[in-house]
Design a protein around this motif. Structure first.
Motif, PDB file in Angstrom:
ATOM      1  N   GLU A  21       0.850  -1.188   0.000  1.00 25.35           N
ATOM      2  CA  GLU A  21       0.000   0.000   0.000  1.00 25.35           C
ATOM      3  C   GLU A  21       0.884   1.236   0.000  1.00 25.35           C
ATOM      4  N   THR A  40     -12.063   6.421  -1.491  1.00 29.27           N
ATOM      5  CA  THR A  40     -11.885   6.232  -2.925  1.00 29.27           C
ATOM      6  C   THR A  40     -11.165   4.938  -3.256  1.00 29.27           C
ATOM      7  N   GLY A  41     -10.107   4.603  -2.530  1.00 30.06           N
ATOM      8  CA  GLY A  41      -9.405   3.349  -2.765  1.00 30.06           C
ATOM      9  C   GLY A  41      -8.687   3.254  -4.092  1.00 30.06           C
ATOM     10  N   ALA A  42      -8.631   4.333  -4.875  1.00 31.23           N
ATOM     11  CA  ALA A  42      -8.022   4.234  -6.199  1.00 31.23           C
ATOM     12  C   ALA A  42      -7.044   5.372  -6.498  1.00 31.23           C
ATOM     13  N   THR A  91      -7.638   9.156  -0.458  1.00 30.59           N
ATOM     14  CA  THR A  91      -6.587   9.469  -1.426  1.00 30.59           C
ATOM     15  C   THR A  91      -5.222   9.120  -0.842  1.00 30.59           C
ATOM     16  N   SER A 111      -3.857  -4.467  -9.996  1.00 27.22           N
ATOM     17  CA  SER A 111      -5.306  -4.302  -9.830  1.00 27.22           C
ATOM     18  C   SER A 111      -5.796  -3.404 -10.957  1.00 27.22           C
ATOM     19  N   TRP A 113      -7.037  -0.595 -11.147  1.00 25.39           N
ATOM     20  CA  TRP A 113      -6.834   0.850 -11.007  1.00 25.39           C
ATOM     21  C   TRP A 113      -5.375   1.229 -10.716  1.00 25.39           C
ATOM     22  N   VAL A 114      -4.457   0.254 -10.823  1.00 22.76           N
ATOM     23  CA  VAL A 114      -3.035   0.518 -10.572  1.00 22.76           C
ATOM     24  C   VAL A 114      -2.241   0.023 -11.770  1.00 22.76           C
ATOM     25  N   ARG A 204      -6.664   8.671 -15.418  1.00 21.76           N
ATOM     26  CA  ARG A 204      -7.831   7.990 -14.871  1.00 21.76           C
ATOM     27  C   ARG A 204      -9.023   8.930 -14.944  1.00 21.76           C
ATOM     28  N   THR A 210     -11.473   4.346 -10.676  1.00 15.76           N
ATOM     29  CA  THR A 210     -10.900   3.019 -10.878  1.00 15.76           C
ATOM     30  C   THR A 210     -10.656   2.698 -12.348  1.00 15.76           C
TER      31      THR A 210
END
Length: 239
Positions: A21, A40-42, A91, A111, A113-114, A204, A210
């Motif tokens: 992370e 958001t996680g992204a 964020t 993933s 979004w990465v 993005r 994502t």
């Protein structure tokens, strides 16, 4: 110019895995207005260094902040480092920290979004004239000690938008307090043509973070340089 969402690498012969992370992040939040608890996680800004930030200790552990005023205070404390940017709960900032094992191709999609790359691959794409590609160093420990790859994470800015025509009318406006958009990714995504950047080949979506979007130029260059990687993409129409 056509645009595509990056879906992954199909049937890659490489076995590489990356886990971890980012070093810092804004907390998730429970909104007093819409009552949603979310993060958001992204969205990540791996180039933003909070080592000397006075609130760095409060930004080290991902968590849910029940006090919305405290979330706002923390958000405003980092805003000067990223002026003009919408900062949602969750964020991330700073380098990706973790572990890795296996073999890696030029592109790595741990993933949806990465996006990561080998540093040499990034330099090749930049030499080909692709624009706006910013690779950030990672703090990753490799299990193999001999000749570990040099991986970088792409800093993907939220620039383009989904067109409102593909979003349910009653879900187009974000919560005025926390900024949350409640809709799911449309079955048939449609891009807002006027929102798309002209000076970057990878970004993005600002209203659905994502989704990583690449230009036709990016996709064609990757497939020409590394045809064996079988980059999986989906064309996104515009209006």
């Amino acid at each position: 110019m056509l645009f595509y969402s990056i879906e992954g690498i199909q049937a890659s012969r490489h076995t590489g895995e990356v886990e971890g992370e980012h070093r810092w992040s804004l907390p998730g939040v429970r909104c007093p207005l819409c009552k949603s608890a979310w993060s958001t996680g992204a969205v990540a800004y791996p180039s933003v260094n909070l080592t000397n930030h006075p609130e760095r200790e409060k930004l080290q552990e991902p968590r849910l902040e029940e006090d919305f005023a405290e979330f706002e205070r923390l958000r405003e404390s980092v805003r000067p480092l990223i002026p003009g940017t919408v900062l949602h709960p969750g964020t991330d900032f700073g380098p990706f920290v973790g572990t890795a094992q296996g073999t890696f191709g030029p592109l790595v999609v741990p993933s949806p979004w990465v996006l990561m790359m080998q540093r040499g691959a990034l330099e090749q794409l930049q030499a080909e004239g692709l624009q706006g590609l910013k690779g950030c160093s990672m703090d990753v420990r490799f299990r193999q000690k001999k000749n570990p790859p040099q991986l970088v994470e792409l800093e993907l800015l939220p620039l383009g938008l989904l067109h409102e025509d593909c979003i349910p009318p009653d879900q187009r406006a974000p919560c005025p307090r926390c900024g949350r958009l409640a809709f799911s990714l449309p079955v048939n995504p449609l891009l807002q043509a006027t929102s798309l950047p002209k000076d970057t080949d990878l970004f993005r979506l600002g209203n659905f973070a994502t989704v990583i979007v690449a230009t036709q130029r990016f996709v064609e260059t990757v497939r020409r340089l590394w045809p064996e990687e079988q980059l999986e993409v989906r064309e996104l129409p515009m209006r």
